[in-house]
Design an enzyme around this catalytic site. Structure first.
Site, PDB file in Angstrom:
ATOM      1  N   SER A  11       0.786  -1.111   0.207  1.00 55.77           N
ATOM      2  CA  SER A  11       0.016  -0.035   0.066  1.00 55.77           C
ATOM      3  C   SER A  11       0.742   1.250   0.107  1.00 55.77           C
ATOM      4  O   SER A  11       1.756   1.621  -0.923  1.00 55.77           O
ATOM      5  CB  SER A  11      -0.919  -0.058   1.285  1.00 55.77           C
ATOM      6  OG  SER A  11      -1.738   1.067   1.069  1.00 55.77           O
ATOM      7  N   HIS A  68      -7.885   0.207  -1.049  1.00 57.28           N
ATOM      8  CA  HIS A  68      -7.942  -0.938  -1.865  1.00 57.28           C
ATOM      9  C   HIS A  68      -9.214  -1.264  -2.546  1.00 57.28           C
ATOM     10  O   HIS A  68      -9.462  -2.833  -2.545  1.00 57.28           O
ATOM     11  CB  HIS A  68      -6.721  -1.842  -1.513  1.00 57.28           C
ATOM     12  CG  HIS A  68      -5.344  -1.521  -1.051  1.00 57.28           C
ATOM     13  ND1 HIS A  68      -4.544  -0.920  -1.982  1.00 57.28           N
ATOM     14  CD2 HIS A  68      -4.943  -1.479   0.092  1.00 57.28           C
ATOM     15  CE1 HIS A  68      -3.635  -0.495  -1.412  1.00 57.28           C
ATOM     16  NE2 HIS A  68      -3.799  -0.462   0.075  1.00 57.28           N
TER      17      HIS A  68
END
Length: 305
Positions: A85, A194
Site C-alpha cells: 500500500s 484498495h
C-alpha cells in the site's frame, strides 16, 4: 538475494519514531521531512495523531525511507524492493524512482483526500482460514444484497483483508464465520483502502505523479496490483497511483520473488507482520525485521550476502 519489505497502514503504533535505530541517516531523513512538510514528524506518531490516515501514511513513508537509507549507507543493498500500500512510496524512493520530498507531497495529499472522502463508517478487516476464492464469492453475494465490501489484500493463501463500509464488513465477518473462518479482526485503518471506492482519487493521484520527474528504478520494484517486477518508471507511477483502488497481491508477489531465488526478506519498521508471513509460507527463507538492531542485521546480511 535480499528483499526490502515496506509495511503499509495498520502496522503503526504510538510513538514509533522513538523506537527507530539510532543512525545518522534516520535522523537526516526525519529532518528532511520536517523541512518539507513544515511539521515535526515525531508528532505524527502521537497516540491521538495516529487517528489520522494522513499522519500514519507520512510516518510510514519517513520511517521506511530513513531506515532504508541507513542500511544502504552500511553497504546493504537489496536486489528487490516491495511495499504494501503506502509502503510502495518508500519502495519507490529507495529504488530512486522519485525523490523523498516529492513522495512526501504526494503521500500527504493521498492521506488527506482519503480522510476527506470517508471520514467515518468505513475501514478494513482480516479474515483468516478461508482462501481468496471463498472470500471473493461471499463478498459477491454480500454486494448483491446491497453491502459495500471488497477484497483489499491477499496477504497469504488463507489471510485475506477486506475493505468497505463497517456494517458490511461486520456482515462479511458473520458469513465467514459460518463458512469456517478461524479468525476475524479489524485493522487499525479508518478508510476503505484498495477498493473501487477510491477510483476517482486514484486518477487524481496519477495526475499529481505525472507532474513529477520520475527515473527508471535502480532496484526492481514489485507491483502491488500485478505482483510482477517493474523496471519502467511509467509502470511504477501507475502502480503508485492506482493500487489504492485495487487489491494488493502481496502473497503472489512474494511467491514470485521466492521463485526468482529470493531467500532473505527484511521488513523495515514498523512491525514484523510481513517478515512473519514470509516465514510461515516459505520454509527455507530467512525473514527478519529491523527494529533497533540495525548493526547486527547489517553484519548478518554482509556475512550471508
Amino acid at each position: 538475494m535480499v528483499v526490502f519489505l515496506f509495511p503499509g497502514q495498520g502496522s503503526q503504533f504510538p510513538d514509533m519514531f522513538y523506537t527507530l535505530p539510532n543512525h545518522p541517516k534516520v535522523e537526516e531523513t526525519i529532518e528532511r521531512a520536517n523541512i518539507c512538510v513544515g511539521e515535526n514528524p515525531y508528532d505524527w506518531s502521537k497516540h491521538s495523531a495516529l487517528q489520522s490516515s494522513r499522519n500514519v501514511q507520512l510516518s510510514l513513508l519517513t520511517i521506511g525511507v530513513g531506515c532504508a537509507q541507513a542500511l544502504l549507507s552500511e553497504g546493504i543493498s537489496p536486489q528487490f524492493v516491495a511495499g504494501h500500500s503506502v509502503g510502495t512510496f518508500s519502495a519507490a524512493v529507495t529504488a530512486n524512482v522519485l525523490s523523498f520530498e516529492d513522495a512526501l507531497q504526494v503521500v500527504k495529499y493521498r492521506g488527506e483526500k482519503m480522510e476527506e472522502a470517508y471520514p467515518y463508517g468505513y475501514g478494513m478487516g482480516v479474515i483468516q482460514g478461508l482462501d481468496n476464492y471463498t472470500v471473493d464469492h461471499l463478498l459477491q453475494d454480500a454486494r448483491k444484497e446491497g453491502h459495500t465490501v471488497y477484497i483489499a489484500n491477499e496477504n497469504s493463501e488463507t489471510q485475506i483483508v477486506i475493505s468497505g463500509c463497517s456494517k458490511s464488513i461486520e456482515h462479511a465477518f458473520s458469513i465467514a464465520s459460518e463458512k469456517g473462518a478461524k479468525k476475524m479482526q479489524w485493522l487499525d485503518v479508518k478508510v476503505p483502502s484498495h477498493s473501487p471506492l477510491f477510483s476517482e482519487l486514484a486518477e487524481k493521484i496519477d495526475q499529481k505523479l505525472q507532474t513529477i520527474n520520475l527515473s527508471a528504478p535502480k532496484i526492481p520494484y514489485v507491483s502491488n496490483r500485478s505482483a510482477r517486477l517493474l523496471r519502467d518508471s511509467e509502470k511504477i507511477r501507475e502502480d503508485l497511483a492506482f493500487n489504492i483502488e485495487a487489491p494488493v497481491r502481496w502473497h503472489s508477489g512474494m511467491t514470485m520473488l521466492y521463485e526468482r531465488g529470493a531467500r532473505q526478506f527484511l521488513q523495515l519498521p514498523p512491525g514484523r507482520i510481513y517478515a512473519e508471513l514470509a516465514s510461515q509460507v516459505f520454509e527455507d527463507v530467512r525473514a527478519l525485521s529491523l527494529t533497533n538492531n540495525l548493526d547486527s542485521i547489517a553484519k548478518f546480511l554482509r556475512r550471508s550476502g
